[in-house]
Enzyme design. Structure first.
Site, PDB file in Angstrom:
ATOM      1  N   THR A  91      96.669 -41.485 -37.210  1.00 42.60           N
ATOM      2  CA  THR A  91      95.848 -42.609 -37.633  1.00 42.60           C
ATOM      3  C   THR A  91      94.660 -42.104 -38.440  1.00 42.60           C
ATOM      4  O   THR A  91      94.429 -40.898 -38.543  1.00 42.60           O
ATOM      5  CB  THR A  91      95.383 -43.462 -36.445  1.00 42.60           C
ATOM      6  OG1 THR A  91      94.895 -44.728 -36.936  1.00 42.60           O
ATOM      7  CG2 THR A  91      94.284 -42.782 -35.655  1.00 42.60           C
ATOM      8  N   ALA A 160      94.083 -49.827 -33.585  1.00 48.84           N
ATOM      9  CA  ALA A 160      94.958 -48.786 -33.037  1.00 48.84           C
ATOM     10  C   ALA A 160      94.386 -48.300 -31.716  1.00 48.84           C
ATOM     11  O   ALA A 160      93.168 -48.285 -31.515  1.00 48.84           O
ATOM     12  CB  ALA A 160      95.088 -47.628 -34.020  1.00 48.84           C
ATOM     13  N   GLY A 162      94.882 -45.107 -28.727  1.00 49.80           N
ATOM     14  CA  GLY A 162      95.486 -43.854 -28.291  1.00 49.80           C
ATOM     15  C   GLY A 162      94.621 -43.268 -27.190  1.00 49.80           C
ATOM     16  O   GLY A 162      93.398 -43.194 -27.336  1.00 49.80           O
ATOM     17  N   GLY A 173      90.516 -43.789 -27.030  1.00 49.76           N
ATOM     18  CA  GLY A 173      90.373 -45.232 -26.872  1.00 49.76           C
ATOM     19  C   GLY A 173      90.916 -46.033 -28.034  1.00 49.76           C
ATOM     20  O   GLY A 173      92.056 -45.841 -28.444  1.00 49.76           O
ATOM     21  N   PHE A 174      90.068 -46.910 -28.616  1.00 49.56           N
ATOM     22  CA  PHE A 174      90.554 -47.813 -29.664  1.00 49.56           C
ATOM     23  C   PHE A 174      89.767 -47.634 -30.959  1.00 49.56           C
ATOM     24  O   PHE A 174      88.630 -47.172 -30.970  1.00 49.56           O
ATOM     25  CB  PHE A 174      90.488 -49.274 -29.206  1.00 49.56           C
ATOM     26  CG  PHE A 174      89.095 -49.783 -28.909  1.00 49.56           C
ATOM     27  CD1 PHE A 174      88.256 -50.215 -29.925  1.00 49.56           C
ATOM     28  CD2 PHE A 174      88.622 -49.845 -27.591  1.00 49.56           C
ATOM     29  CE1 PHE A 174      86.976 -50.694 -29.651  1.00 49.56           C
ATOM     30  CE2 PHE A 174      87.343 -50.318 -27.309  1.00 49.56           C
ATOM     31  CZ  PHE A 174      86.517 -50.743 -28.351  1.00 49.56           C
ATOM     32  N   ALA A 175      90.418 -48.033 -32.077  1.00 46.32           N
ATOM     33  CA  ALA A 175      89.800 -47.985 -33.402  1.00 46.32           C
ATOM     34  C   ALA A 175      90.008 -49.341 -34.058  1.00 46.32           C
ATOM     35  O   ALA A 175      91.142 -49.709 -34.396  1.00 46.32           O
ATOM     36  CB  ALA A 175      90.424 -46.878 -34.243  1.00 46.32           C
ATOM     37  N   CYS A 191     100.318 -44.628 -37.296  1.00 48.94           N
ATOM     38  CA  CYS A 191     100.913 -44.634 -35.949  1.00 48.94           C
ATOM     39  C   CYS A 191     102.401 -44.309 -35.970  1.00 48.94           C
ATOM     40  O   CYS A 191     103.118 -44.561 -34.998  1.00 48.94           O
ATOM     41  CB  CYS A 191     100.662 -45.966 -35.247  1.00 48.94           C
ATOM     42  SG  CYS A 191      98.923 -46.401 -35.138  1.00 48.94           S
TER      43      CYS A 191
END
Length: 237
Positions: A91, A160, A162, A173-175, A191
């Site tokens: 990502t 996203a 992960g 965490g998140f983006a 991804c």
């Protein structure tokens, strides 16, 4: 029922590697306390950060297939690359993207990885609907938050996710794409999923710019509500 307490810190703009090292220090501190049965009064940490241009790939990601450019090209666009210890594939992180890193002791919550991932998605879905009236959705068999056009190939990904979990402590965490320059996603297979589009809040709302400060506050509130937590600021020594 008394709410769980998390330390909150907004790191502002910070390099990926430096933030990753900071995450690991907090992560392993919690693990060490658990291993040694040391009482830990807080449920963990929640960090906000905005990174300079960087591509990251999970431990099982396929760099040779999903990174579409050379190292020299990355230098030309002022981007770095890191192989990380999280799950998921490749990502992009960069300016205008809000990163949330929950470093949680899941003993205070629940010990279910899939439930944790679904709740991270729910934070973003809740944020989008409550504040903008737009419907973020899940995609069967995938992780993250999407918008759909009733055609699977044309779904648009806005967030996203992960993570890494060890001894029921989380990191990464998140983006969330807010004002992100989406052209940087053209250099990867985001991804590792083909035939998908990546979008941003700015693009979906058709605005010149979204208040990053306001988005932070709203996502923070959604996280508090979904995970039933209260935040306490980190006091630097």
């Amino acid at each position: 029922m008394k709410k769980k307490i998390l330390f909150f810190e907004d790191l502002g703009k910070k390099e990926y590697k430096e933030t990753w090292e900071y995450q690991k220090r907090l992560f392993y501190d919690i693990i060490q306390k658990k291993v040694n049965n040391i009482s830990y009064q807080k449920a963990g940490y929640f960090l906000f950060v905005e990174h300079p241009h960087v591509y990251t790939i999970g431990k099982n990601g396929k760099k040779n297939k999903h990174l579409l450019v050379t190292s020299d090209f990355l230098k030309k666009i002022n981007a770095t690359f890191y192989q990380t210890d999280r799950g998921g594939d490749i990502t992009y992180h960069g300016p205008g993207q809000l990163i949330g890193y929950p470093i949680l002791n899941m003993d205070y919550f629940f010990t279910d990885i899939h439930k944790y991932l679904r709740l991270l998605e729910e934070v973003i879905i809740h944020f989008l609907w409550k504040n903008y009236g737009i419907k973020g959705e899940r995609k069967k068999g995938k992780t993250g938050v999407w918008f759909h056009n009733n055609v699977v190939e044309k779904s648009r990904k806005i967030c996203a996710i992960g993570i890494k979990i060890s001894r029921w402590v989380t990191m990464h965490g998140f983006a969330l794409n807010v004002n992100t320059d989406l052209r940087y996603f053209d250099h990867i297979i985001p991804c590792g999923i083909y035939n998908q589009e990546v979008t941003s809040l700015k693009k979906e709302l058709k605005k010149n710019d979204i208040s990053f400060k306001e988005v932070k506050q709203m996502v923070k509130k959604s996280f508090q509500e979904i995970f039933d937590v209260e935040f306490m600021p980190i006091t630097k020594k």
